[in-house]
Motif scaffolding. Structure first.
Motif, mmCIF file in Angstrom:
data_model
loop_
_atom_site.group_PDB
_atom_site.id
_atom_site.type_symbol
_atom_site.label_atom_id
_atom_site.label_comp_id
_atom_site.label_asym_id
_atom_site.label_seq_id
_atom_site.Cartn_x
_atom_site.Cartn_y
_atom_site.Cartn_z
ATOM 1 N N GLY A 148 14.525 3.261 143.745
ATOM 2 C CA GLY A 148 14.323 3.817 145.063
ATOM 3 C C GLY A 148 12.869 3.932 145.477
ATOM 4 N N ALA A 149 12.051 4.720 144.559
ATOM 5 C CA ALA A 149 10.769 4.839 144.934
ATOM 6 C C ALA A 149 10.131 3.688 144.945
ATOM 7 C CB ALA A 149 10.074 5.922 143.876
ATOM 8 N N LEU A 150 10.404 2.576 144.097
ATOM 9 C CA LEU A 150 9.495 1.356 144.170
ATOM 10 C C LEU A 150 9.800 0.658 145.488
ATOM 11 C CD1 LEU A 150 7.715 -0.811 142.908
ATOM 12 C CD2 LEU A 150 10.065 -1.600 141.729
ATOM 13 N N LYS A 151 11.260 0.826 145.889
ATOM 14 C CA LYS A 151 11.462 0.007 147.222
ATOM 15 C C LYS A 151 10.759 0.788 148.207
ATOM 16 C CE LYS A 151 12.796 -2.826 146.180
ATOM 17 N NZ LYS A 151 13.159 -3.297 144.578
ATOM 18 N N MET A 152 10.768 2.117 148.415
ATOM 19 C CA MET A 152 10.143 2.769 149.351
ATOM 20 C C MET A 152 8.208 2.396 149.562
ATOM 21 S SD MET A 152 10.465 4.900 151.891
ATOM 22 C CE MET A 152 11.777 5.850 151.914
ATOM 23 N N LYS A 153 7.994 2.456 148.155
ATOM 24 C CA LYS A 153 6.483 2.215 148.124
ATOM 25 C C LYS A 153 6.074 0.700 148.477
ATOM 26 C CE LYS A 153 6.225 3.482 143.844
ATOM 27 N NZ LYS A 153 5.574 3.970 142.276
ATOM 28 N N GLU A 154 6.659 -0.199 148.185
ATOM 29 C CA GLU A 154 6.610 -1.528 148.459
ATOM 30 C C GLU A 154 6.858 -2.081 149.906
ATOM 31 O OE1 GLU A 154 8.010 -4.453 145.382
ATOM 32 O OE2 GLU A 154 9.980 -3.585 145.382
ATOM 33 N N LEU A 155 7.877 -1.586 150.368
ATOM 34 C CA LEU A 155 8.473 -1.918 151.752
ATOM 35 C C LEU A 155 7.538 -1.142 152.849
ATOM 36 C CD1 LEU A 155 12.103 -2.590 151.598
ATOM 37 C CD2 LEU A 155 10.247 -4.018 151.230
ATOM 38 N N ILE A 190 22.032 2.745 144.272
ATOM 39 C CA ILE A 190 20.811 2.048 144.718
ATOM 40 C C ILE A 190 21.025 1.517 146.283
ATOM 41 C CG2 ILE A 190 21.565 -0.363 144.043
ATOM 42 C CD1 ILE A 190 17.872 1.237 144.104
ATOM 43 N N VAL A 191 22.235 1.184 146.696
ATOM 44 C CA VAL A 191 22.420 0.521 148.008
ATOM 45 C C VAL A 191 21.705 1.674 149.126
ATOM 46 C CG1 VAL A 191 24.182 -0.170 149.668
ATOM 47 C CG2 VAL A 191 23.972 -0.810 147.252
ATOM 48 N N PRO A 192 22.297 3.004 149.211
ATOM 49 C CA PRO A 192 21.433 3.769 150.389
ATOM 50 C C PRO A 192 19.983 3.767 150.114
ATOM 51 C CG PRO A 192 22.808 5.226 148.755
ATOM 52 C CD PRO A 192 22.958 3.696 148.347
ATOM 53 N N LEU A 193 19.454 3.766 148.798
ATOM 54 C CA LEU A 193 17.920 3.664 148.654
ATOM 55 C C LEU A 193 17.249 2.538 149.322
ATOM 56 C CD1 LEU A 193 17.750 5.684 145.214
ATOM 57 C CD2 LEU A 193 18.002 6.547 147.635
ATOM 58 N N GLN A 194 17.986 1.431 149.048
ATOM 59 C CA GLN A 194 17.505 0.116 149.458
ATOM 60 C C GLN A 194 17.362 0.136 150.964
ATOM 61 O OE1 GLN A 194 20.420 -2.573 147.966
ATOM 62 N NE2 GLN A 194 19.014 -2.946 146.100
ATOM 63 N N ALA A 195 18.495 0.766 151.619
ATOM 64 C CA ALA A 195 18.647 0.801 152.917
ATOM 65 C C ALA A 195 17.851 1.793 153.645
ATOM 66 C CB ALA A 195 20.129 1.018 153.564
ATOM 67 N N LEU A 196 17.386 2.649 153.032
ATOM 68 C CA LEU A 196 16.381 3.850 153.375
ATOM 69 C C LEU A 196 15.076 3.189 153.492
ATOM 70 C CD1 LEU A 196 16.286 6.960 154.140
ATOM 71 C CD2 LEU A 196 15.529 7.180 151.666
ATOM 72 N N ALA A 197 14.602 2.676 152.488
ATOM 73 C CA ALA A 197 13.271 2.061 152.276
ATOM 74 C C ALA A 197 13.271 1.058 153.370
ATOM 75 C CB ALA A 197 13.056 1.229 150.860
ATOM 76 N N TYR A 198 14.382 0.281 153.715
ATOM 77 C CA TYR A 198 14.277 -1.031 154.426
ATOM 78 C C TYR A 198 14.057 -0.573 156.076
ATOM 79 C CZ TYR A 198 15.222 -5.163 157.129
ATOM 80 O OH TYR A 198 15.112 -6.245 157.941
ATOM 81 N N ALA A 199 14.735 0.749 156.469
ATOM 82 C CA ALA A 199 14.767 1.391 157.459
ATOM 83 C C ALA A 199 13.626 2.081 157.950
ATOM 84 C CB ALA A 199 16.035 2.170 157.500
#
Ligand code: F6R
Length: 616
Positions: free
Chosen positions: A490-497, A585-594
Motif C-alpha cells: 500500500g505504501a509503495l503504491k502511494m509513493k509511486e502513484l 490490498i484493493v482499498p489501498l490500490q484504490a486509495l493510492a489511485y484516487a
C-alpha cells in the motif's frame, strides 16, 4: 528498461513503429526515436526527440520521413546521458551506415569510446549506446555483414545488452542480440512481415506467434522469416510458439488509465489464474508447468522466495503459505541483495522467484546464483516464454493478461493466488494437505474473484478517503502478520502513484522508532482486518490517536468498534485468514489511485519509473 521495436515487411514502417512505441512507452519515457530505411546505400532517416512519443510524432509531421518498409524504434529510460534529443536512440555511426537501439549498459563504454575516438570516430551523444554503433560501423567497413558485425561488436561489450540494428547496406534486414539479462528480444512472426520487440505488448497487435532470444543469441529477420545463431556464430534453433495472450487486453478503453483498468480487472485476472491452476469439483490442482521441479517438492527442506518491489511483497505473502500450508521453513529475500551475499543454500532449498515480467535483471541474476548453488527453482510469472520461465526448472503461470500500468496491481493479486496454489501443491506432495483440507482451500480460493468484484463496487469510498490526503506529504502504513506485506505494498503504491512519502512498517516496530514521527500532519493507514492480529492493531491505533495522529483503518465489514475508533475507515469483505491479503490490498490500490488523481499525477507513467527493470 527501454522499449525496442523493429519492423520489416511490405507495409509503411513508420506508423507501425510509432504504434509499437506507444505500446512500449511504459518501459521508459525520457525520449523516443525511429530510424527508417529508405533506399539501399542511403543513410537511415533518423527522427528522435526528448520527451514522450507525442513529441516524436510532431517531429515526424514537421519533417515527414521517406517511405520505408523497414525500421527500428526506441523509447528511452535514461542511464548514460541526460534525456535530450542528442541522447535519444537510435544512434548512428559516423557515416550513417548503421542505426542502433539498445537496452542495457555498456559497462566499458568509456574505454571503448576513447579507443574509437582515437581511431577518428566522432561522437554525437553522451550515451554508452553510441559506442555500439561505431563498433558495428568498423566491422561493416572491415567487410562483415550486419549480423556478423553485430556479433563482433557484442564480443567487445562488457555488461548485459539487448540490441537491435539495421543498415542501409542490407535493405529489408533487421538484426538483434541478447547478451545477459538487460531485457528480452522477442521475435514476432507476421504474414509476410517480421517484427522484433523488447516485449510482447508491441507484437500482439500484429501476431501471437513469437520466439524469445536466449542469452547470447542473435537473430536476423527479413520479411520472409528469421534465422538464429549463437554469439559465436553457430546456427541456433529458437522455436516459435503461439502465446495465449489476448491483444484486446492491451487496450485501455473505456478506462481513463491502464492502472484503473487493471485494478478493475482483478476479478477476471484472479479467476483466470485460479481456474488455470485448480479444480473445485472434485477438488484438485493442475500446476502443469512444474516440469522438472515437481520431484523436488518432496525432497526440499526449505523454501526461499525472491523478487523485487511489488513481486517481493507477493513473495512475503507466499512465505505465510509455505509455512502454514506446506509446513516448510520459508524465507524471503530481496533479489538484488541475495545475489551479492554469500547465501548458504543448495539442493535442499527450493528457490521461488516471483516476477510478473520474467525479465527483471535482479531476479534473473539471483536465479543464476541459485542455479550455480544447485538449488531447484520455480518461478511465478505472468509472461510465458520469458527468461525466468527458461531459467527455472518449473513455472506457475499467472493469467492476469498484459499489465501496462507502470505500477503493478492485477499481477500482485494473481501472484498471491498462484503462490497459494503452489503451497497447496507442495503440502499435498509432502502428505501435509489431506483431501478435505485441499477441498476447503480450493473452494476458498475459487470464491475470491467474486469477493474482489463486490469490493470493487465500493471504489468510490476510497475516493472520499483520498480527499484527506490531497495535501499530505508523509504517511505511515502499518500491518502485522500477513497484513504486513499489504502495508508495504500500500505504501509503495502511494509513493509511486502520488509521490507522497509513505512508509510501510511492521506495526510492532512502531514503538521502536517511527512513533516519533506521529503528529497531526503525519497520518497512518492501519491494516486492521479481522485476521490481521486485530487486537494488537487496535492498541497501535490508540497510541497514534493519543499523539494527535489521524488514522484511516482498513476494517472487515461490520466492525463497528474499529470504525468508531479510527478517523475514517474503508471496509473489506470477510475472507478466510490466509486469503485476507487479497481483499486488503484493493482499498489501498484504490486509495493510492484516487490520491494520485486528486494531485494531478501521471498515473500510468509515474515520474522516473519504468516497467520491467532491466538495469541494476
Ligand atoms: C511496483 C512495481 C515494481 C515491480 C518490480 C518487479 O508497482 O511494479 O516494484 O513489482 O519492478 O517487477 P517484476 O514483477 O516484473 O519482476
Amino acid at each position: 528498461m527501454c522499449g525496442i521495436i523493429a519492423y520489416t515487411g511490405s507495409r509503411e514502417a513508420a506508423p507501425i513503429l510509432i504504434a509499437g512505441l506507444r505500446d512500449l512507452e511504459y518501459r521508459g519515457y525520457d525520449s523516443a526515436g525511429v530510424a527508417l530505411q529508405g533506399e539501399a546505400n542511403a543513410a537511415s532517416a533518423v527522427a528522435k526527440r526528448r520527451g514522450r512519443i507525442a513529441e516524436l510524432e510532431t517531429a515526424l509531421r514537421e519533417r515527414p520521413p521517406p517511405s520505408a518498409h523497414t525500421g527500428i524504434g526506441h523509447t528511452r529510460w535514461a542511464t548514460h546521458g541526460a534525456p535530450s534529443d542528442a541522447n535519444a536512440h537510435p544512434h548512428t555511426g559516423c557515416d550513417g551506415a548503421v542505426a542502433v537501439v539498445h537496452n542495457g549498459i555498456v559497462e566499458n563504454y568509456a574505454a571503448l569510446r576513447a579507443e574509437l575516438a582515437g581511431r577518428g570516430h566522432a561522437f554525437a551523444s553522451e550515451t554508452d549506446t553510441e559506442t555500439i554503433a561505431h563498433l558495428i560501423e568498423d566491422e561493416l567497413e572491415a567487410g562483415r555483414d550486419l549480423l556478423a558485425a553485430l556479433r563482433a561488436a557484442c564480443a567487445r561489450l562488457a555488461g548485459s545488452q539487448a540490441i537491435v540494428a539495421l543498415s542501409p547496406r542490407e535493405p529489408g534486414v533487421a538484426v538483434g542480440a541478447r547478451v545477459g539479462n538487460a531485457g528480452g528480444v522477442v521475435v514476432g512472426y507476421g504474414e509476410g512481415e517480421m517484427l522484433l520487440a523488447s516485449d510482447l505488448a508491441a507484437l500482439l497487435p500484429h501476431t501471437r506467434r513469437v520466439a524469445f532470444l536466449a542469452d547470447r543469441q542473435v537473430v536476423r529477420v527479413t520479411a520472409a522469416g528469421a534465422s538464429y545463431a549463437s554469439l559465436d556464430g553457430a546456427p541456433a534453433d529458437v522455436p516459435a510458439h503461439t502465446v495465449a495472450l489476448d491483444p484486446a487486453g492491451a487496450q485501455r478503453d473505456p478506462y481513463e488509465t491502464f492502472m484503473l483498468k487493471e485494478i478493475m480487472e482483478q476479478p477476471r485476472a484472479l479467476s483466470d489464474t485460479i481456474r488455470g491452476l485448480t479444480r473445485v469439483e472434485p477438488a484438485g490442482l493442475h500446476l502443469d508447468d512444474l516440469g522438472r521441479a515437481r520431484p523436488w517438492l518432496t525432497r526440499i527442506e526449505r523454501v526461499l522466495l525472491v523478487g523485487m518491489g511489488t513481486s517481493l511483497h507477493a513473495a512475503m505473502v507466499g512465505r505465510w503459505y509455505f509455512e502454514q500450508i506446506a509446513g516448510l521453513p520459508a524465507d524471503i529475500d530481496n533479489a538484488s541483495e541475495f545475489r551479492y551475499r554469500e547465501a548458504v543454500l543448495g539442493p535442499e532449498t527450493l528457490v521461488v522467484s516471483v516476477s510478473q515480467s520474467g525479465e527483471t535483471v535482479d531476479v534473473l541474476e539471483a536465479m543464476n546464483v541459485a542455479r550455480a548453488r544447485g538449488a531447484p527453482q520455480i518461478t511465478i510469472c505472468n509472461t510465458p516464454g520469458s527468461q525466468t520461465t527458461r531459467v527455472a526448472e518449473g513455472a506457475v503461470l499467472t493469467r492476469a493478461g498484459l499489465e501496462r500500468g507502470v505500477a503493478s496491481s492485477k499481477t500482485f493479486t494473481a501472484s498471491i493466488a498462484a503462490l497459494f496454489a503452489l503451497a497447496l501443491e507442495t503440502g499435498r506432495a509432502r502428505g501435509r494437505v489431506d483431501d478435505g483440507t485441499l477441498a476447503r482451500h480450493v473452494r476458498d480460493l475459487a470464491a475470491m474473484p467474486d469477493v474482489t468484484g463486490r469490493q470493487l463496487e465500493a471504489f468510490g469510498e476510497a475516493e472520499a478517503a483520498a480527499e484527506r490526503f490531497r495535501e499530505t506529504r508523509h504517511m505511515l502504513f502499518l500491518g502485522r502478520g500477513p497484513a504486513l506485506p499489504i502495508a508495504l505494498e500500500g505504501a509503495l503504491k502511494m509513493k509511486e502513484l502520488s509521490y507522497v512519502h509513505a512508509e510501510g512498517y511492521a506495526a510492532g516496530e512502531m514503538k521502536h522508532g517511527p512513533i516519533a514521527l506521529i503528529d497531526r500532519d503525519f497520518p497512518t493507514v492501519a491494516l486492521a482486518g479481522e485476521h490481521a492480529l486485530r487486537a494488537k492493531i487496535v492498541s497501535n491505533i490508540e497510541q497514534i490517536r493519543a499523539r494527535g495522529g489521524e488514522v484511516l483503518a482498513i476494517v472487515t465489514e461490520g466492525d463497528e468498534e474499529l470504525t468508531a475508533l479510527a478517523d475514517a475507515a474503508l471496509t473489506v469483505p470477510r475472507a478466510p485468514a490466509l486469503l485476507e491479503p487479497l481483499t486488503a490490498i484493493v482499498p489501498l490500490q484504490a486509495l493510492a489511485y484516487a490520491t494520485a488523481r486528486l494531485r494531478g499525477c501521471d498515473i500510468d507513467q509515474p515520474r522516473n519509473l519504468a516497467k520491467t527493470v532491466t538495469v541494476e
